[in-house]
Design an enzyme around this catalytic site. Structure first.
Site, PDB file in Angstrom:
ATOM      1  N   ARG A 215      28.477  -9.696 -25.589  1.00  0.00           N
ATOM      2  CA  ARG A 215      29.026  -8.353 -25.742  1.00  0.00           C
ATOM      3  C   ARG A 215      28.620  -7.447 -24.601  1.00  0.00           C
ATOM      4  NH1 ARG A 215      28.247  -6.589 -31.347  1.00  0.00           N
ATOM      5  NH2 ARG A 215      30.098  -7.856 -31.437  1.00  0.00           N
ATOM      6  N   TYR A 216      27.367  -7.563 -24.194  1.00  0.00           N
ATOM      7  CA  TYR A 216      26.841  -6.693 -23.141  1.00  0.00           C
ATOM      8  C   TYR A 216      26.876  -7.448 -21.823  1.00  0.00           C
ATOM      9  CZ  TYR A 216      25.074  -3.920 -27.058  1.00  0.00           C
ATOM     10  OH  TYR A 216      24.957  -3.167 -28.186  1.00  0.00           O
TER      11      TYR A 216
ATOM     12  N   ARG B  33      23.334  -9.726 -21.087  1.00  0.00           N
ATOM     13  CA  ARG B  33      22.562 -10.448 -22.104  1.00  0.00           C
ATOM     14  C   ARG B  33      23.474 -11.018 -23.184  1.00  0.00           C
ATOM     15  NH1 ARG B  33      22.540  -5.116 -22.176  1.00  0.00           N
ATOM     16  NH2 ARG B  33      22.204  -3.866 -24.050  1.00  0.00           N
TER      17      ARG B  33
ATOM     18  N   CYS C  57      17.633 -19.239 -43.247  1.00  0.00           N
ATOM     19  CA  CYS C  57      16.554 -18.257 -43.262  1.00  0.00           C
ATOM     20  C   CYS C  57      15.557 -18.675 -44.318  1.00  0.00           C
ATOM     21  CB  CYS C  57      17.096 -16.882 -43.595  1.00  0.00           C
ATOM     22  SG  CYS C  57      18.160 -16.265 -42.301  1.00  0.00           S
TER      23      CYS C  57
ATOM     24  N   CYS D 109      17.910 -12.199 -47.370  1.00  0.00           N
ATOM     25  CA  CYS D 109      17.770 -10.773 -47.632  1.00  0.00           C
ATOM     26  C   CYS D 109      19.053 -10.276 -48.272  1.00  0.00           C
ATOM     27  CB  CYS D 109      17.522 -10.021 -46.327  1.00  0.00           C
ATOM     28  SG  CYS D 109      16.216 -10.761 -45.341  1.00  0.00           S
TER      29      CYS D 109
ATOM     30  N   CYS E 217      21.493  -8.524 -45.984  1.00  0.00           N
ATOM     31  CA  CYS E 217      21.818  -9.198 -44.718  1.00  0.00           C
ATOM     32  C   CYS E 217      23.217  -8.849 -44.228  1.00  0.00           C
ATOM     33  CB  CYS E 217      21.699 -10.704 -44.875  1.00  0.00           C
ATOM     34  SG  CYS E 217      22.096 -11.575 -43.350  1.00  0.00           S
TER      35      CYS E 217
ATOM     36  N   ARG F  22      24.742 -10.530 -41.968  1.00  0.00           N
ATOM     37  CA  ARG F  22      25.457 -11.779 -41.643  1.00  0.00           C
ATOM     38  C   ARG F  22      25.630 -12.639 -42.881  1.00  0.00           C
ATOM     39  NH1 ARG F  22      22.200 -12.517 -36.668  1.00  0.00           N
ATOM     40  NH2 ARG F  22      23.213 -11.225 -35.082  1.00  0.00           N
TER      41      ARG F  22
ATOM     42  N   ASP G  95      25.007  -1.744 -41.806  1.00  0.00           N
ATOM     43  CA  ASP G  95      26.372  -2.084 -41.391  1.00  0.00           C
ATOM     44  C   ASP G  95      27.358  -2.030 -42.567  1.00  0.00           C
ATOM     45  OD1 ASP G  95      25.787  -2.543 -38.720  1.00  0.00           O
ATOM     46  OD2 ASP G  95      25.165  -4.612 -39.108  1.00  0.00           O
TER      47      ASP G  95
ATOM     48  N   ASP H 218      25.381   0.272 -35.290  1.00  0.00           N
ATOM     49  CA  ASP H 218      26.106  -0.798 -34.613  1.00  0.00           C
ATOM     50  C   ASP H 218      27.585  -0.519 -34.862  1.00  0.00           C
ATOM     51  OD1 ASP H 218      26.156  -3.037 -32.999  1.00  0.00           O
ATOM     52  OD2 ASP H 218      24.670  -4.099 -34.210  1.00  0.00           O
TER      53      ASP H 218
ATOM     54  N   LYS I 257      25.582  -1.228 -30.039  1.00  0.00           N
ATOM     55  CA  LYS I 257      24.665  -0.282 -30.672  1.00  0.00           C
ATOM     56  C   LYS I 257      24.797   1.100 -30.044  1.00  0.00           C
ATOM     57  CE  LYS I 257      21.463  -4.057 -31.409  1.00  0.00           C
ATOM     58  NZ  LYS I 257      22.231  -5.053 -30.628  1.00  0.00           N
TER      59      LYS I 257
HETATM   60  C1  LIG Z   1      21.821  -6.198 -30.267  1.00  0.00           C
HETATM   61  C2  LIG Z   1      22.543  -7.123 -29.452  1.00  0.00           C
HETATM   62  C3  LIG Z   1      22.077  -7.487 -28.191  1.00  0.00           C
HETATM   63  C4  LIG Z   1      20.797  -6.920 -27.601  1.00  0.00           C
HETATM   64  O1  LIG Z   1      20.880  -5.568 -27.414  1.00  0.00           O
HETATM   65  P1  LIG Z   1      19.610  -4.735 -26.907  1.00  0.00           P
HETATM   66  O2  LIG Z   1      20.040  -3.316 -27.053  1.00  0.00           O
HETATM   67  O3  LIG Z   1      19.371  -5.152 -25.502  1.00  0.00           O
HETATM   68  O4  LIG Z   1      18.470  -5.102 -27.786  1.00  0.00           O
HETATM   69  C5  LIG Z   1      22.824  -8.370 -27.455  1.00  0.00           C
HETATM   70  N1  LIG Z   1      23.977  -8.874 -27.925  1.00  0.00           N
HETATM   71  C6  LIG Z   1      24.462  -8.535 -29.136  1.00  0.00           C
HETATM   72  C7  LIG Z   1      25.745  -9.104 -29.598  1.00  0.00           C
HETATM   73  C8  LIG Z   1      23.761  -7.658 -29.947  1.00  0.00           C
HETATM   74  O5  LIG Z   1      24.224  -7.333 -31.152  1.00  0.00           O
HETATM   75  S1  SF4 Z   2      18.594 -10.263 -42.598  1.00  0.00           S
HETATM   76 FE1  SF4 Z   2      19.912 -12.088 -42.845  1.00  0.00          FE
HETATM   77  S2  SF4 Z   2      19.651 -13.241 -40.967  1.00  0.00           S
HETATM   78 FE2  SF4 Z   2      17.928 -11.819 -41.098  1.00  0.00          FE
HETATM   79  S3  SF4 Z   2      16.297 -12.948 -42.137  1.00  0.00           S
HETATM   80 FE3  SF4 Z   2      17.402 -11.836 -43.697  1.00  0.00          FE
HETATM   81  S4  SF4 Z   2      18.946 -13.282 -44.459  1.00  0.00           S
HETATM   82 FE4  SF4 Z   2      18.226 -14.045 -42.497  1.00  0.00          FE
END
Ligand SMILES: *Cc1c(COP(=O)(O)O)cnc(C)c1O
Ligand code: SF4
Length: 442
Positions: free
Chosen positions: A113-114, A117, A126, A130, A133, A135, A294, A331, A338
């Site tokens: 995305r960025y 990175r 996991c 959670c 979560c 995801r 989210d 996000d 973010k």
């Molecule tokens: C959060 C995130 C990152 C890292 O972002 P930082 O602001 O550098 O911590 C990189 N890729 C994705 C898809 C993310 O959600």
């Molecule tokens: S928030 Fe989701 S991905 Fe993160 S530790 Fe908990 S269950 Fe796993």
């Protein structure tokens, strides 16, 4: 009086809560019946837990379960671990993949995305699931955890993307992989010249601190620079066991960060958050992000208002150590990444005067430097400041626009540089030490 049977169950439970990580994973709490050995549940609750865990399974490590206060139905640990019927409700604003992580995936296992990175998803498992979560739709499905082939492909993508200097290893929880598999991933990444830093996101220090064993940290140490980000949400998660895990990681030279999620009825209070960040820095963990919850499906009941987040930031910034203050982020739905939010400290900005306010409510003046370049459109006829025919693009300071609005609070006719609320604590301290705050500001 406890029956003999319950006592035995309790003893076994206590033993498991301190067992090594593999034993704990073999004894995850996944049914309401298992919960009932230490937690009172009504028939209705049992039924609701069953229904909710059909959508997103329940899995609680014996250790994390041992932190639940059985006498408190609103226990913040319980809220994060035990399913409730609200999870089955679909909120009006819920989105299946709110962060559009699937869209920004050039190859399976990578979210890019960025610019510099990437997110590398290495596991769908996991230690604990959670309830909040983000995801949920993918986590817990071990059949879809990436195979070695898939990981090789994902790493190949990183190898072929020279702009990637930072790899964020996430999941699921990367520390649920075997130490050997993780060692292999880190070795592969380490061998890529343009990868300057690797980060691992894991919740094991919170939910399965026993995972942070000597074998793991000795392996991690070989691959520096490795950063670890964890996910503490509440001060009650800081226990002797989690402290020991953090100490091991920090002693191995691993910089530690924490990403909290703002959760309704769990940590949505400035005092809880302040306590949490203090406990974190005390254990060498830098609060990194505080996330707005989210729009993922089935977690609407955990959401708080954005104003609550701002209120918390208002109470942290300036009131406590700068390095204890996380960045509050939303996000962006749709994959915008973010977005940081903070209370407003900039009140007004004129040609010459920037008016600011601080955490105490003091309003102060920052004067722009005299060499600040102020320009006008050439040959403009809307103001008579310039003599006709004069078309200087750069306006001399004597002709800068007048102060308007709050800029007038700091008029040239006096030399006020700050406006201070009455009974300011800081002023009180200065008085005590005999330097009057009025000597400097009025
Ligand atoms: C959060 C995130 C990152 C890292 O972002 P930082 O602001 O550098 O911590 C990189 N890729 C994705 C898809 C993310 O959600
Ligand atoms: S928030 Fe989701 S991905 Fe993160 S530790 Fe908990 S269950 Fe796993």
């Amino acid at each position: 009086m406890l029956s003999n049977e319950t006592t035995t169950e309790n003893d076994e439970f206590k033993f498991l809560a301190n067992a090594d990580w593999k034993t704990q994973l073999k004894h995850l709490i996944t049914t309401p019946e298992q919960l009932q050995s230490f937690l009172y549940l009504t028939e209705k609750q049992v039924h609701e837990i069953r229904r909710a865990s059909k959508l997103f399974p329940m899995a609680i490590t014996p250790y994390y379960a041992s932190l639940i206060d059985p006498n408190d139905v609103r226990c913040p640990i319980r809220a994060q671990a035990v399913p409730t019927i609200q999870e089955t409700q679909i909120g009006s604003a819920d989105i299946e993949d709110p962060l559009a992580e699937d869209h920004d995936s050039p190859v399976p296992g990578i979210t890019h995305r960025y610019p510099d990175r990437v997110l590398l998803l290495v596991s769908q498992m996991c230690a604990m699931f959670c309830r909040h979560c983000t995801r949920k739709r993918s986590v817990g499905d071990d059949d879809h955890s990436p195979s070695k082939e898939m990981l090789k492909n994902a790493i190949q993508y990183i190898r072929e993307s020279p702009q990637v200097r930072d790899v964020l290893i996430s999941g699921g929880d990367p520390f649920l992989l075997s130490t050997k598999r993780l060692d292999w991933i880190l070795t592969e990444l380490h061998a890529i010249e343009h990868v300057e830093v690797v980060r691992i996101g894991t919740r094991t220090p919170v939910v399965l601190p026993q995972r942070i064993d000597d074998e793991l940290v000795d392996m991690l140490k070989k691959h520096h620079p490795v950063w670890v980000n964890t996910h503490f949400n509440h001060p009650r998660e800081i226990t002797p066991q989690s402290k020991a895990a953090l100490r091991k990681l920090a002693d191995a030279g691993i910089p530690l960060g924490n990403q909290s999620v703002l959760l309704r009825d769990v940590n949505d209070c400035p005092l809880i958050m302040q306590n949490l960040v203090h406990r974190l820095v005390q254990n060498r963990v830098r609060p990194y992000y505080m996330y707005q919850c989210d729009l993922s499906r089935g977690i609407e009941h955990f959401r708080t208002s954005v104003s609550k987040g701002i209120e918390i930031m208002e109470m942290l910034i300036g009131h406590t150590s700068g390095f204890a203050v996380p960045t509050y982020v939303v996000d962006a739905p749709g994959g915008g990444g973010k977005i940081p939010l903070t209370p407003q400290y900039l009140i007004s900005m004129g040609t010459r005067k920037v008016v600011l306010r601080n955490y105490e409510g003091v309003i102060c003046l920052y004067s722009e430097p005299p060499h600040k370049e102020v320009t006008c459109p050439p040959d403009c006829e809307y103001c008579d400041k310039l003599t006709p025919g004069e078309s200087k693009h750069k306006v001399p300071e004597s002709r800068w626009a007048p102060d308007v609005g709050v800029g007038k609070l700091f008029d040239d006719s006096n030399d006020v540089i700050a406006i201070v609320p009455e009974n300011l604590e800081r002023a009180q301290r200065r008085e005590d030490s005999a330097t009057n705050i009025d000597d400097e500001v009025r």
